[in-house]
Scaffold this active site. Structure first.
Site, PDB file in Angstrom:
ATOM      1  N   HIS A 256      42.878  32.101  40.402  1.00 18.26           N
ATOM      2  CA  HIS A 256      44.178  31.424  40.590  1.00 18.26           C
ATOM      3  C   HIS A 256      44.504  31.258  42.071  1.00 18.26           C
ATOM      4  O   HIS A 256      45.081  30.254  42.474  1.00 18.26           O
ATOM      5  CB  HIS A 256      45.301  32.231  39.925  1.00 18.26           C
ATOM      6  CG  HIS A 256      45.334  32.109  38.434  1.00 18.26           C
ATOM      7  ND1 HIS A 256      45.695  30.939  37.794  1.00 18.26           N
ATOM      8  CD2 HIS A 256      45.054  33.002  37.447  1.00 18.26           C
ATOM      9  CE1 HIS A 256      45.638  31.127  36.478  1.00 18.26           C
ATOM     10  NE2 HIS A 256      45.234  32.371  36.247  1.00 18.26           N
TER      11      HIS A 256
ATOM     12  N   SER B  59      45.161  33.469  28.765  1.00 27.32           N
ATOM     13  CA  SER B  59      44.613  34.783  28.439  1.00 27.32           C
ATOM     14  C   SER B  59      45.183  35.349  27.144  1.00 27.32           C
ATOM     15  O   SER B  59      44.542  36.169  26.490  1.00 27.32           O
ATOM     16  CB  SER B  59      44.878  35.769  29.582  1.00 27.32           C
ATOM     17  OG  SER B  59      44.159  35.357  30.704  1.00 27.32           O
TER      18      SER B  59
ATOM     19  N   THR C 197      46.156  40.194  28.183  1.00 32.88           N
ATOM     20  CA  THR C 197      44.879  40.613  27.578  1.00 32.88           C
ATOM     21  C   THR C 197      45.010  41.927  26.800  1.00 32.88           C
ATOM     22  O   THR C 197      44.782  41.939  25.583  1.00 32.88           O
ATOM     23  CB  THR C 197      43.760  40.688  28.629  1.00 32.88           C
ATOM     24  OG1 THR C 197      43.764  39.495  29.392  1.00 32.88           O
ATOM     25  CG2 THR C 197      42.404  40.900  27.995  1.00 32.88           C
TER      26      THR C 197
ATOM     27  N   ASP D 247      37.725  35.729  28.641  1.00 30.95           N
ATOM     28  CA  ASP D 247      38.575  34.874  27.820  1.00 30.95           C
ATOM     29  C   ASP D 247      38.375  33.410  28.173  1.00 30.95           C
ATOM     30  O   ASP D 247      38.423  32.534  27.323  1.00 30.95           O
ATOM     31  CB  ASP D 247      40.047  35.283  27.974  1.00 30.95           C
ATOM     32  CG  ASP D 247      40.444  35.619  29.410  1.00 30.95           C
ATOM     33  OD1 ASP D 247      39.604  35.450  30.327  1.00 30.95           O
ATOM     34  OD2 ASP D 247      41.589  36.047  29.616  1.00 30.95           O
ATOM     35  N   HIS D 248      38.122  33.145  29.485  1.00 33.94           N
ATOM     36  CA  HIS D 248      37.970  31.777  29.998  1.00 33.94           C
ATOM     37  C   HIS D 248      37.496  31.868  31.432  1.00 33.94           C
ATOM     38  O   HIS D 248      37.472  32.959  32.011  1.00 33.94           O
ATOM     39  CB  HIS D 248      39.310  31.034  29.940  1.00 33.94           C
ATOM     40  CG  HIS D 248      40.406  31.811  30.617  1.00 33.94           C
ATOM     41  ND1 HIS D 248      40.494  31.931  31.998  1.00 33.94           N
ATOM     42  CD2 HIS D 248      41.415  32.564  30.115  1.00 33.94           C
ATOM     43  CE1 HIS D 248      41.517  32.700  32.301  1.00 33.94           C
ATOM     44  NE2 HIS D 248      42.097  33.121  31.181  1.00 33.94           N
TER      45      HIS D 248
ATOM     46  N   ASP E  67      38.519  39.059  32.875  1.00 34.46           N
ATOM     47  CA  ASP E  67      39.446  37.925  32.759  1.00 34.46           C
ATOM     48  C   ASP E  67      39.064  36.845  33.775  1.00 34.46           C
ATOM     49  O   ASP E  67      38.907  37.125  34.964  1.00 34.46           O
ATOM     50  CB  ASP E  67      40.886  38.408  33.006  1.00 34.46           C
ATOM     51  CG  ASP E  67      41.923  37.450  32.448  1.00 34.46           C
ATOM     52  OD1 ASP E  67      41.776  36.216  32.655  1.00 34.46           O
ATOM     53  OD2 ASP E  67      42.880  37.922  31.807  1.00 34.46           O
TER      54      ASP E  67
ATOM     55  N   GLU F 107      39.316  46.012  30.576  1.00 29.56           N
ATOM     56  CA  GLU F 107      39.511  44.699  31.200  1.00 29.56           C
ATOM     57  C   GLU F 107      39.414  44.759  32.721  1.00 29.56           C
ATOM     58  O   GLU F 107      40.106  45.547  33.367  1.00 29.56           O
ATOM     59  CB  GLU F 107      40.889  44.114  30.833  1.00 29.56           C
ATOM     60  CG  GLU F 107      41.036  42.695  31.352  1.00 29.56           C
ATOM     61  CD  GLU F 107      42.473  42.189  31.406  1.00 29.56           C
ATOM     62  OE1 GLU F 107      43.412  42.999  31.360  1.00 29.56           O
ATOM     63  OE2 GLU F 107      42.644  40.957  31.511  1.00 29.56           O
TER      64      GLU F 107
ATOM     65  N   ASP G 245      40.359  36.914  37.377  1.00 28.69           N
ATOM     66  CA  ASP G 245      41.211  35.756  37.082  1.00 28.69           C
ATOM     67  C   ASP G 245      42.182  35.466  38.232  1.00 28.69           C
ATOM     68  O   ASP G 245      42.395  34.306  38.589  1.00 28.69           O
ATOM     69  CB  ASP G 245      41.989  36.054  35.794  1.00 28.69           C
ATOM     70  CG  ASP G 245      43.021  35.001  35.443  1.00 28.69           C
ATOM     71  OD1 ASP G 245      42.616  33.850  35.180  1.00 28.69           O
ATOM     72  OD2 ASP G 245      44.223  35.324  35.423  1.00 28.69           O
TER      73      ASP G 245
HETATM   74 MG    MG Z   1      44.093  39.548  31.598  1.00 28.39          MG
HETATM   75 ZN    ZN Z   2      44.758  33.352  34.417  1.00 21.28          ZN
END
Ligand code: MG
Ligand code: ZN
Length: 395
Positions: A294, A112, A165, A332-333, A71, A285, A290
């Protein structure tokens, strides 16, 4: 095809001439026949081999698919993980690399939920959507289809298992924050294995239900981090298995969370046994890459990257041995608009961030195993679902 046939006819004519010429030598009929057979066989394979192997390659389909989602793992997250790991990552073991377009239906910058729903359902949807399309209509996921077709299925995550996710592979909700509703959706399929945080969403519920008890009634072995250390668990493939790694979110890798590599390895063995007839689907995952983005914390990203890459290593060890398993690693990004700037050295990076949210970068896709060649190039994130479905042979 026609061209190939003509060539074959030409070759068929040659052995006749050879046989006739061999008669001129003073060899007995036995020796002449052996030489003739040898020459004929060589001529036959010289003509046949290339076309046979091409056909085999075209038709090679995976029995199992393991989709690994880091993620928030963009190219910079991978680069930072690589440089700080002695310039090596298990990701380098992949033969095929492509890029996907990560945007959502309603926003160039995806979240996500929409990102995972693109992989799980093959639809571009709005940010926050869990297994539903842009009109909030539930769409059957690759995990649910696999389950219906008799494959073994599982998910392993370093967030809560009801987080966007993993939830997008098994739940159908209009909004991502519906953890309790997501937990209830886990009982609507026969998923064979899940490991992640979020025990409270199954046991401390507003509706008063204890979903762990309901899972046990369905035949699951349900355990958690209070009862036994996750790295000591034995997974008995004769029963479906659920394990909570935390009441809510699992801690970070830097704080000592280290189950993802070992559990990934055990989960693959578990599902390979349960799916020995029809194959399996597993989603793994690395959730917190991620969260490091953040938080705009480079070290958080890097430690989570290393943890995820170790899991990739175990999965690749299996896939290389097995030969029937397609492994796909993607994200995902990207998160953070993370950059490695001037003044950086291999082991001490000077990093910066442009945002504390996600970005709309193209995202790398790594593939290994039967069908991997389909993942080169640039395509929509939804194409990952389409490719998996096609390679499984699901209609
Ligand atoms: Mg996730
Ligand atoms: Zn995020």
């Amino acid at each position: 095809m026609l061209k190939h046939k003509d060539k074959l006819n030409e070759y068929n004519f040659v052995p006749v001439l050879i046989f006739v010429n061999l008669q001129k030598l003073n060899l007995d009929i036995m020796k002449r026949s052996i030489i003739f057979i040898l020459i004929f066989t060589m001529a036959f394979f010289a003509c046949e081999t290339p076309s046979t192997s091409n056909t085999e390659q075209e038709e090679k389909k995976p029995k199992n698919i393991i989709l690994m989602v880091g993620d928030g793992m963009g190219v910079t997250q991978i680069s930072a993980g690589l440089y700080t790991n002695g310039n090596r990552l298990n990701l380098e073991r992949f033969k095929t690399v492509g890029l996907h377009k990560s945007y959502a239906f309603d926003n160039l910058v995806t979240d996500s939920a929409a990102g995972a729903t693109a992989f799980s359902c093959g639809v571009k949807t709005y940010n926050g959507a869990i297994g539903v399309d842009k009109d909030t209509v539930p769409v059957k996921t690759i995990l649910e289809i696999a389950e219906e077709k008799g494959l073994a299925t599982g998910m392993v995550s370093t967030s809560t298992i009801t987080h966007a996710t993993p939830a997008s592979f098994i739940c159908h909700q209009k909004k991502r924050k519906m953890h309790q509703e997501n937990a209830a959706d886990f009982l609507k399929t026969d998923i064979d294995l899940f490991v992640g945080g979020g025990k409270d969403h199954f046991e401390k519920r507003e509706d008063g239900k204890n979903l762990s008890e309901e899972l046990r009634k369905k035949g699951y072995v349900v355990s958690d981090f209070f009862q036994e250390p996750i790295n000591d668990i034995k997974m008995d493939p004769s029963k479906p298995f659920a394990f909570y790694t935390a009441n809510t979110d699992p801690v970070t890798a830097a704080e000592g969370r280290n189950y993802l590599p070992g559990v990934s390895k055990k989960s693959v063995a578990f599902l390979n046994e349960r799916g020995k007839e029809n194959g399996f689907f597993l989603m793994i995952e690395g959730s917190q890459i991620d969260w490091g983005g953040h938080a705009n914390e480079s070290n958080y990203i890097i430690t989570e990257m290393h943890d995820f890459d170790k899991a990739i290593g175990h999965v690749m060890d299996f896939a290389e041995r097995d030969g029937e398993t397609l492994v796909i690693v993607t994200a995902d990004h990207e998160t953070g608009g993370y950059a490695i700037n001037k003044g950086s050295k291999m082991d001490s990076l000077v990093t910066a961030f442009t945002t504390d949210y996600h970005t709309a970068d193209l995202i790398p896709v790594f593939a290994y195993g039967p069908g991997a060649e389909n993942f080169g190039g640039i395509y929509e994130n939804t194409a990952i679902f389409d490719k998996m479905k096609k390679l499984y042979g699901f209609e």
